[in-house]
Write an enzyme that holds these catalytic residues in place. Sequence first.
Site, PDB file in Angstrom:
ATOM      1  N   GLY A   1       0.849  -1.183   0.000  1.00 32.84           N
ATOM      2  CA  GLY A   1       0.000   0.000   0.000  1.00 32.84           C
ATOM      3  C   GLY A   1       0.882   1.228   0.000  1.00 32.84           C
ATOM      4  O   GLY A   1       2.049   1.169   0.421  1.00 32.84           O
TER       5      GLY A   1
ATOM      6  N   GLN B   1       3.337   9.808   0.954  1.00 31.83           N
ATOM      7  CA  GLN B   1       4.576   9.042   0.969  1.00 31.83           C
ATOM      8  C   GLN B   1       5.419   9.275  -0.285  1.00 31.83           C
ATOM      9  O   GLN B   1       6.556   8.823  -0.350  1.00 31.83           O
ATOM     10  CB  GLN B   1       4.290   7.554   1.140  1.00 31.83           C
ATOM     11  CG  GLN B   1       3.731   7.219   2.508  1.00 31.83           C
ATOM     12  CD  GLN B   1       3.539   5.739   2.664  1.00 31.83           C
ATOM     13  OE1 GLN B   1       2.505   5.200   2.298  1.00 31.83           O
ATOM     14  NE2 GLN B   1       4.549   5.074   3.192  1.00 31.83           N
TER      15      GLN B   1
ATOM     16  N   CYS C   1       6.417  -0.017   7.163  1.00 31.35           N
ATOM     17  CA  CYS C   1       6.001   1.140   6.371  1.00 31.35           C
ATOM     18  C   CYS C   1       7.121   1.512   5.426  1.00 31.35           C
ATOM     19  O   CYS C   1       8.291   1.522   5.832  1.00 31.35           O
ATOM     20  CB  CYS C   1       5.683   2.300   7.318  1.00 31.35           C
ATOM     21  SG  CYS C   1       5.147   3.801   6.481  1.00 31.35           S
ATOM     22  N   LEU C   2       6.768   1.839   4.191  1.00 34.64           N
ATOM     23  CA  LEU C   2       7.779   2.243   3.215  1.00 34.64           C
ATOM     24  C   LEU C   2       8.464   3.546   3.613  1.00 34.64           C
ATOM     25  O   LEU C   2       9.560   3.827   3.135  1.00 34.64           O
ATOM     26  CB  LEU C   2       7.150   2.364   1.824  1.00 34.64           C
ATOM     27  CG  LEU C   2       6.597   1.063   1.254  1.00 34.64           C
ATOM     28  CD1 LEU C   2       5.925   1.311  -0.089  1.00 34.64           C
ATOM     29  CD2 LEU C   2       7.677  -0.001   1.141  1.00 34.64           C
TER      30      LEU C   2
ATOM     31  N   HIS D   1      -3.946   1.313   7.839  1.00 35.83           N
ATOM     32  CA  HIS D   1      -2.618   1.913   7.772  1.00 35.83           C
ATOM     33  C   HIS D   1      -2.601   3.094   6.789  1.00 35.83           C
ATOM     34  O   HIS D   1      -2.122   4.178   7.115  1.00 35.83           O
ATOM     35  CB  HIS D   1      -1.612   0.831   7.353  1.00 35.83           C
ATOM     36  CG  HIS D   1      -0.199   1.282   7.224  1.00 35.83           C
ATOM     37  ND1 HIS D   1       0.776   0.887   8.101  1.00 35.83           N
ATOM     38  CD2 HIS D   1       0.412   2.066   6.311  1.00 35.83           C
ATOM     39  CE1 HIS D   1       1.936   1.426   7.734  1.00 35.83           C
ATOM     40  NE2 HIS D   1       1.737   2.135   6.643  1.00 35.83           N
ATOM     41  N   GLU D   2      -3.152   2.863   5.587  1.00 35.85           N
ATOM     42  CA  GLU D   2      -3.137   3.924   4.561  1.00 35.85           C
ATOM     43  C   GLU D   2      -4.054   5.081   4.957  1.00 35.85           C
ATOM     44  O   GLU D   2      -3.705   6.245   4.735  1.00 35.85           O
ATOM     45  CB  GLU D   2      -3.498   3.358   3.192  1.00 35.85           C
ATOM     46  CG  GLU D   2      -2.565   2.274   2.683  1.00 35.85           C
ATOM     47  CD  GLU D   2      -1.073   2.606   2.761  1.00 35.85           C
ATOM     48  OE1 GLU D   2      -0.701   3.796   2.642  1.00 35.85           O
ATOM     49  OE2 GLU D   2      -0.273   1.677   2.964  1.00 35.85           O
TER      50      GLU D   2
ATOM     51  N   HIS E   1      -2.187   7.288   7.285  1.00 38.03           N
ATOM     52  CA  HIS E   1      -1.239   8.184   6.603  1.00 38.03           C
ATOM     53  C   HIS E   1      -1.918   9.475   6.164  1.00 38.03           C
ATOM     54  O   HIS E   1      -1.360  10.560   6.314  1.00 38.03           O
ATOM     55  CB  HIS E   1      -0.642   7.508   5.367  1.00 38.03           C
ATOM     56  CG  HIS E   1       0.601   6.740   5.646  1.00 38.03           C
ATOM     57  ND1 HIS E   1       1.712   7.275   6.245  1.00 38.03           N
ATOM     58  CD2 HIS E   1       0.915   5.447   5.396  1.00 38.03           C
ATOM     59  CE1 HIS E   1       2.657   6.362   6.345  1.00 38.03           C
ATOM     60  NE2 HIS E   1       2.187   5.235   5.837  1.00 38.03           N
TER      61      HIS E   1
END
Length: 182
Positions: A56, A61, A104-105, A146-147, A150
Amino acid sequence: MRHGSIPGASGRVRPLTLLGDPVLREPCAPVTDFGSALGRLVEDMFATMYAAQGVGLAANQVGEALRVFVYDCEDDDDVRHVGHVVNPRLVEADGVVVRGPEGCLSLPGLEAGTPRFDHARVEGVDVTGEPVVIHGTGWFARCLQHECDHLEGRIYADRVTGWRLRRVMRQAARAPWARAGG
Protein backbone atom coordinates in the site's frame (compact mmCIF):
# COMPACT_ATOMS: atom_id res chain seq x y z
CA MET A 1 -5.17 4.81 -15.66
CA ARG A 2 -6.79 2.99 -18.54
CA HIS A 3 -9.31 0.38 -17.54
CA GLY A 4 -7.83 -3.09 -17.86
CA SER A 5 -4.20 -1.93 -17.93
CA ILE A 6 -1.65 -3.13 -15.42
CA PRO A 7 -1.52 -0.60 -12.56
CA GLY A 8 1.74 1.34 -12.56
CA ALA A 9 2.88 0.09 -15.97
CA SER A 10 2.98 3.63 -17.34
CA GLY A 11 4.02 5.27 -14.06
CA ARG A 12 7.38 6.54 -12.92
CA VAL A 13 8.96 5.60 -9.62
CA ARG A 14 9.06 8.59 -7.28
CA PRO A 15 11.31 9.08 -4.25
CA LEU A 16 9.72 7.90 -1.02
CA THR A 17 9.05 10.39 1.75
CA LEU A 18 10.77 9.19 4.92
CA LEU A 19 10.03 9.64 8.61
CA GLY A 20 11.04 13.16 9.58
CA ASP A 21 9.52 14.82 6.51
CA PRO A 22 6.71 17.14 7.70
CA VAL A 23 4.35 16.02 4.87
CA LEU A 24 3.91 12.69 6.71
CA ARG A 25 2.59 14.46 9.82
CA GLU A 26 -0.04 16.77 8.29
CA PRO A 27 -3.57 15.74 7.32
CA CYS A 28 -3.84 15.53 3.54
CA ALA A 29 -6.13 17.75 1.48
CA PRO A 30 -9.16 16.37 -0.36
CA VAL A 31 -8.75 15.87 -4.10
CA THR A 32 -10.83 18.38 -6.04
CA ASP A 33 -9.24 18.08 -9.51
CA PHE A 34 -10.06 14.78 -11.21
CA GLY A 35 -8.01 15.58 -14.31
CA SER A 36 -5.12 13.78 -15.95
CA ALA A 37 -2.66 14.80 -13.19
CA LEU A 38 -4.58 12.63 -10.72
CA GLY A 39 -4.39 9.63 -13.06
CA ARG A 40 -0.64 10.18 -13.44
CA LEU A 41 -0.23 10.41 -9.66
CA VAL A 42 -2.06 7.10 -9.15
CA GLU A 43 0.05 5.42 -11.86
CA ASP A 44 3.25 6.79 -10.29
CA MET A 45 2.11 5.61 -6.86
CA PHE A 46 1.54 2.06 -8.14
CA ALA A 47 4.97 2.07 -9.86
CA THR A 48 6.61 3.36 -6.67
CA MET A 49 4.80 0.87 -4.42
CA TYR A 50 5.80 -2.06 -6.64
CA ALA A 51 9.42 -0.86 -6.92
CA ALA A 52 9.60 -0.66 -3.10
CA GLN A 53 7.86 -4.05 -2.72
CA GLY A 54 5.04 -2.57 -0.65
CA VAL A 55 1.38 -3.53 -0.36
CA GLY A 56 0.00 0.00 0.00
CA LEU A 57 1.11 3.59 -0.53
CA ALA A 58 -0.43 6.93 0.39
CA ALA A 59 0.15 10.06 -1.69
CA ASN A 60 2.03 11.86 1.10
CA GLN A 61 4.58 9.04 0.97
CA VAL A 62 5.63 10.42 -2.42
CA GLY A 63 5.42 14.02 -1.22
CA GLU A 64 1.88 14.82 -2.40
CA ALA A 65 -0.37 15.95 0.47
CA LEU A 66 -3.54 14.63 -1.19
CA ARG A 67 -6.13 12.12 0.03
CA VAL A 68 -5.24 9.21 -2.27
CA PHE A 69 -3.85 5.75 -1.69
CA VAL A 70 -3.14 2.64 -3.75
CA TYR A 71 -2.95 -0.99 -2.67
CA ASP A 72 -2.09 -4.48 -3.84
CA CYS A 73 -2.63 -6.65 -0.81
CA GLU A 74 -3.93 -10.10 0.06
CA ASP A 75 -6.39 -10.78 2.84
CA ASP A 76 -6.07 -13.69 5.26
CA ASP A 77 -7.85 -15.97 2.75
CA ASP A 78 -5.15 -15.26 0.12
CA VAL A 79 -7.55 -13.19 -2.00
CA ARG A 80 -5.62 -10.42 -3.78
CA HIS A 81 -7.06 -6.90 -3.71
CA VAL A 82 -5.68 -4.29 -6.13
CA GLY A 83 -6.94 -0.74 -6.48
CA HIS A 84 -6.88 2.88 -5.43
CA VAL A 85 -9.12 5.20 -3.45
CA VAL A 86 -9.45 8.96 -3.76
CA ASN A 87 -10.82 10.92 -0.78
CA PRO A 88 -11.18 7.75 1.30
CA ARG A 89 -13.08 7.60 4.58
CA LEU A 90 -12.57 4.77 7.02
CA VAL A 91 -16.24 4.20 7.86
CA GLU A 92 -15.84 0.95 9.79
CA ALA A 93 -12.96 -0.58 11.72
CA ASP A 94 -14.27 -3.31 13.94
CA GLY A 95 -14.08 -6.94 14.94
CA VAL A 96 -11.21 -8.42 16.88
CA VAL A 97 -8.12 -6.31 17.58
CA VAL A 98 -5.04 -8.19 16.43
CA ARG A 99 -1.47 -7.12 17.19
CA GLY A 100 0.57 -8.02 14.14
CA PRO A 101 3.85 -7.06 12.53
CA GLU A 102 3.52 -3.83 10.61
CA GLY A 103 6.07 -1.92 8.59
CA CYS A 104 6.00 1.14 6.37
CA LEU A 105 7.78 2.24 3.21
CA SER A 106 8.46 5.57 4.98
CA LEU A 107 10.30 3.73 7.78
CA PRO A 108 12.21 1.23 5.59
CA GLY A 109 13.44 -1.92 7.26
CA LEU A 110 11.56 -1.37 10.52
CA GLU A 111 8.46 -3.02 11.92
CA ALA A 112 6.57 -3.32 15.19
CA GLY A 113 3.67 -5.32 16.56
CA THR A 114 0.79 -2.92 15.92
CA PRO A 115 -2.82 -3.38 17.07
CA ARG A 116 -5.44 -3.16 14.31
CA PHE A 117 -9.02 -4.28 13.85
CA ASP A 118 -9.44 -7.36 11.65
CA HIS A 119 -12.23 -5.78 9.56
CA ALA A 120 -12.32 -2.42 7.80
CA ARG A 121 -14.58 -0.67 5.32
CA VAL A 122 -13.42 2.32 3.28
CA GLU A 123 -15.60 4.52 1.08
CA GLY A 124 -14.37 7.02 -1.47
CA VAL A 125 -14.15 7.49 -5.22
CA ASP A 126 -11.84 6.42 -8.04
CA VAL A 127 -9.81 8.67 -10.36
CA THR A 128 -12.93 9.44 -12.41
CA GLY A 129 -15.02 10.34 -9.35
CA GLU A 130 -17.06 7.11 -9.35
CA PRO A 131 -17.94 5.83 -5.87
CA VAL A 132 -16.02 2.86 -4.47
CA VAL A 133 -16.54 0.81 -1.31
CA ILE A 134 -13.79 -1.52 -0.14
CA HIS A 135 -14.20 -4.19 2.55
CA GLY A 136 -11.10 -5.72 4.02
CA THR A 137 -10.44 -8.49 6.48
CA GLY A 138 -7.26 -9.64 8.16
CA TRP A 139 -4.05 -8.39 6.55
CA PHE A 140 -5.98 -6.32 3.97
CA ALA A 141 -7.99 -4.63 6.76
CA ARG A 142 -4.65 -3.74 8.38
CA CYS A 143 -3.47 -2.23 5.07
CA LEU A 144 -6.62 -0.12 4.68
CA GLN A 145 -6.35 1.23 8.23
CA HIS A 146 -2.62 1.91 7.77
CA GLU A 147 -3.14 3.92 4.56
CA CYS A 148 -6.08 5.88 6.00
CA ASP A 149 -3.86 6.76 8.98
CA HIS A 150 -1.24 8.18 6.60
CA LEU A 151 -3.80 10.54 5.09
CA GLU A 152 -4.56 11.87 8.59
CA GLY A 153 -0.87 12.54 9.27
CA ARG A 154 -0.29 9.42 11.36
CA ILE A 155 2.18 6.53 11.05
CA TYR A 156 1.86 3.02 12.47
CA ALA A 157 4.29 3.82 15.30
CA ASP A 158 1.65 6.24 16.65
CA ARG A 159 -0.43 3.16 17.52
CA VAL A 160 2.41 1.36 19.26
CA THR A 161 3.10 1.79 22.98
CA GLY A 162 5.60 0.81 25.63
CA TRP A 163 8.72 -1.13 24.76
CA ARG A 164 7.57 -1.69 21.16
CA LEU A 165 7.40 2.07 20.59
CA ARG A 166 10.75 2.68 22.30
CA ARG A 167 12.38 -0.04 20.20
CA VAL A 168 11.06 1.14 16.83
CA MET A 169 11.95 4.78 17.58
CA ARG A 170 15.49 3.78 18.64
CA GLN A 171 15.81 1.77 15.42
CA ALA A 172 14.52 4.72 13.39
CA ALA A 173 17.04 7.08 14.98
CA ARG A 174 19.88 4.68 14.07
CA ALA A 175 18.64 3.84 10.56
CA PRO A 176 20.93 4.78 7.66
CA TRP A 177 18.10 6.70 5.97
CA ALA A 178 17.58 8.82 9.12
CA ARG A 179 21.24 9.85 9.17
CA ALA A 180 21.07 10.65 5.47
CA GLY A 181 18.66 13.46 6.17
CA GLY A 182 15.39 11.53 5.67
